[in-house]
Enzyme design. Sequence first.
Site, mmCIF file in Angstrom:
data_model
loop_
_atom_site.group_PDB
_atom_site.id
_atom_site.type_symbol
_atom_site.label_atom_id
_atom_site.label_comp_id
_atom_site.label_asym_id
_atom_site.label_seq_id
_atom_site.Cartn_x
_atom_site.Cartn_y
_atom_site.Cartn_z
ATOM 1 N N CYS A 189 0.894 -1.290 0.062
ATOM 2 C CA CYS A 189 0.120 0.074 -0.132
ATOM 3 C C CYS A 189 0.873 1.269 -0.007
ATOM 4 O O CYS A 189 1.987 1.064 0.256
ATOM 5 C CB CYS A 189 -0.844 -0.084 1.081
ATOM 6 S SG CYS A 189 -2.024 -1.559 1.416
ATOM 7 N N GLY A 206 1.769 -2.262 5.412
ATOM 8 C CA GLY A 206 2.412 -3.215 6.004
ATOM 9 C C GLY A 206 1.505 -4.516 6.312
ATOM 10 O O GLY A 206 0.366 -4.199 6.385
ATOM 11 N N CYS A 256 12.560 -3.710 4.044
ATOM 12 C CA CYS A 256 12.393 -4.740 3.165
ATOM 13 C C CYS A 256 13.309 -4.300 1.687
ATOM 14 O O CYS A 256 12.963 -3.309 1.148
ATOM 15 C CB CYS A 256 10.912 -4.560 2.603
ATOM 16 S SG CYS A 256 10.534 -5.260 1.117
ATOM 17 N N TYR A 275 12.393 -4.164 -6.601
ATOM 18 C CA TYR A 275 11.211 -3.973 -7.484
ATOM 19 C C TYR A 275 10.182 -2.961 -7.283
ATOM 20 O O TYR A 275 9.503 -2.458 -7.845
ATOM 21 C CB TYR A 275 10.470 -5.513 -7.519
ATOM 22 C CG TYR A 275 9.222 -5.396 -8.157
ATOM 23 C CD1 TYR A 275 9.210 -5.401 -9.716
ATOM 24 C CD2 TYR A 275 8.138 -5.539 -7.406
ATOM 25 C CE1 TYR A 275 7.947 -5.154 -10.139
ATOM 26 C CE2 TYR A 275 6.828 -5.435 -8.263
ATOM 27 C CZ TYR A 275 6.678 -5.440 -9.590
ATOM 28 O OH TYR A 275 5.357 -5.419 -10.367
ATOM 29 N N CYS A 334 6.423 -13.525 1.605
ATOM 30 C CA CYS A 334 6.703 -12.304 2.410
ATOM 31 C C CYS A 334 5.539 -12.116 3.398
ATOM 32 O O CYS A 334 4.428 -12.411 2.996
ATOM 33 C CB CYS A 334 6.700 -10.872 1.794
ATOM 34 S SG CYS A 334 6.786 -9.495 2.751
ATOM 35 N N CYS A 371 15.741 -6.383 5.709
ATOM 36 C CA CYS A 371 14.965 -7.902 5.712
ATOM 37 C C CYS A 371 15.222 -8.654 4.306
ATOM 38 O O CYS A 371 14.680 -7.905 3.191
ATOM 39 C CB CYS A 371 13.541 -7.504 5.874
ATOM 40 S SG CYS A 371 12.709 -9.200 5.983
ATOM 41 N N CYS A 399 12.786 -13.132 2.099
ATOM 42 C CA CYS A 399 12.258 -14.056 0.899
ATOM 43 C C CYS A 399 13.107 -14.702 0.209
ATOM 44 O O CYS A 399 12.978 -15.357 -0.780
ATOM 45 C CB CYS A 399 11.302 -12.856 0.074
ATOM 46 S SG CYS A 399 12.114 -11.462 -0.396
#
Length: 471
Positions: free
Chosen positions: A2, A103, A237, A243, A383, A434, A437
Site C-alpha cells: 500500500c 504493511g 524490506c 522491485y 513475504c 530484511c 524472501c
Amino acid sequence: MCGIFGVHGHPEAAHLTYLGLYALQHRGQESAGIVSSNGHEQYVHRAMGLVADGITEKHLRQLPGRHAVGHVRYSTAGGSSLRNAQPFCATTDGGSVAIAHNGNLVNASAIRRELEGRGSILTSTSDSEVIVHLLARSREGTLEDRLIDALSRVKGAFSLAMLTDDALVLARDPWGFRPLVLGRLGSAWVAASETCALDLIGAEYERDVEPGEMVVIRRGRMRTLRPWVMAPRQAFCIFEHIYFARPDSNVAGQNVYAFRKELGRILAREHPVSADMIVPVLDSGNAAALGYAEESGIPYEAALVRNQYVKRTFIEPSQSIRDFRVRIKHNASRGMIAGRRVVLVEDSIVRGTTLLKLVDLIRHAGATEVHVRVSSPPNTGPCHYGIDTPTREELIAHRHSVEEIRRILGADSLGYLSLEGLRRASEQLKHGICDACFSDDYPVLSEDDPELPQLSLFRPPIEVDGEDSDT
Ligand code: AMP
C-alpha cells in the site's frame, strides 16, 4: 502493499493528498481513499480502482479542511472490496480518527479473534482494521497514547498515518520494514511512503520517520516519541529497492534507480557472458540492465517493446493465436534480435510465468542465444510483511534448482544475483535489511509459527527530543 500520504496545515490538504496518492499509485491499484479534517469534523471518500478513476474534483470539494490522510491499497491481507478500502475511520470517546496503514501484521488473526470474543464488530477482513479497534478499546487518555498502546499489541510491519481532528500522527514499527518520509511544503507538513510523492507536490524532503519512531504534528508543531522498545535489529524490506518502489524515489537514504543499477553491475561481475546485447524486461529490469551493460561493455538495447495500454479486459480473437496474451503486452523487435545473442535482464522471478514467455518470444524473434540474468537472489519464501507474494509452493525457486529453472525457461544460461552480492550492495543503505524472501531469515515469525519470539514492544512513552517547527 500500500501507499500512504498525509498533510497537516495546508488549505488544499485533500487536493495535495490526491496528487500524493497519484504518485504512489504503483504501491496499490485496488482502492484509493482520502479522509480530511477541518479541525472539528472528518470527511471521507473511498473508492475501488485507481486514484484518478475513483476520486473526482467533486469528491475533493467535499473533503474540506487543512489536514488529510490518504491511502492506496494493494490487497495482501483481506479480500478485494470497498469495505477493506482505507483510511479506516472510527469515532471514539476521545474524538474521530482515520488510519492509513502500510504493511502486514503477523498476529492480526489472533487479535481479531480476541476482539470479536470481546464483542467488537469488525467490518472488514483487512488486518489494518484491528489497529483501529485496539485503539478504540484502549484505556489510555489521549488518542496518541491509545495508538501507542494499540501498536504495542501488534507484531509485524506498520508504517502508518493517523488523522485526529487536529493532529497528524505518523508511526513506523521498530523493525522499519516499510518506508515513511516526512517533508515540508511551506509551513505545512507532509508525510508519504516515498519521496516521489513529495516531488510531485513540490514539497521538500525533511527526513525519514525512523524505525520505532512516532511523530505527532499538532498546530504546526512537531514532536517525536520513541514509545516502543527497540527491535533486535532493523529490517528494511530490500524488495522495495529491487522491485517495488518507484525508481525516482530515495528510499532508506538511497536512490532506488542507482541501487538497481548497482545490482546490475554486481550481477555482471558475478555472471559474465559473451553476448551481443543486453535487453531489459520493461520496466522492471531497466536499471539493472543498464548497470549490467555498463559493467560488461555489451550494448543496452530496448529490443522488447511493451504496450502500455493493455487492460485487464480485452477482446480476444475467437481463433486462438499462439501466445496471444504475452504478445499483446510484449513484442520482441525481430529486426534488432534476429541472429544475435541476447542477455535478458529482469529484477526477479516469482512463479516464472513472465520469463518463460519472454525467452520463447525472443527465440522466435530469431535470437541465436538467450541468457537470463536476474538482479535478485532466488525467491524462495513468501513475504509476511506486506509484499504480495504467492505461497512458498508456488515460488519456482522453492521447488526447483537454478539449473532446473534454466531448463524450464528454455534459456541458454541463467544467473541470479547472489545473496552476498545483494547484502554487500545494501551496506550503503541507512538501515539493516530484511531479505527473508531470499534467505528464509524472518525477523518476526508469523503468529502461526510456534517459534514466534514473544517480544513485548510496549514501554511507557518517553519523549526523546522535542522538535518545534517555525509555525
Ligand atoms: P513471475 O512472472 O511470476 O515470475 O513474476 C515475475 C515478475 O513479476 C517480474 O517481472 C517482477 O518484476 C514482477 N513482480 C515481482 N514481485 C511482484 C509482486 N509482489 N507483485 C507484482 N509483480 C511482482
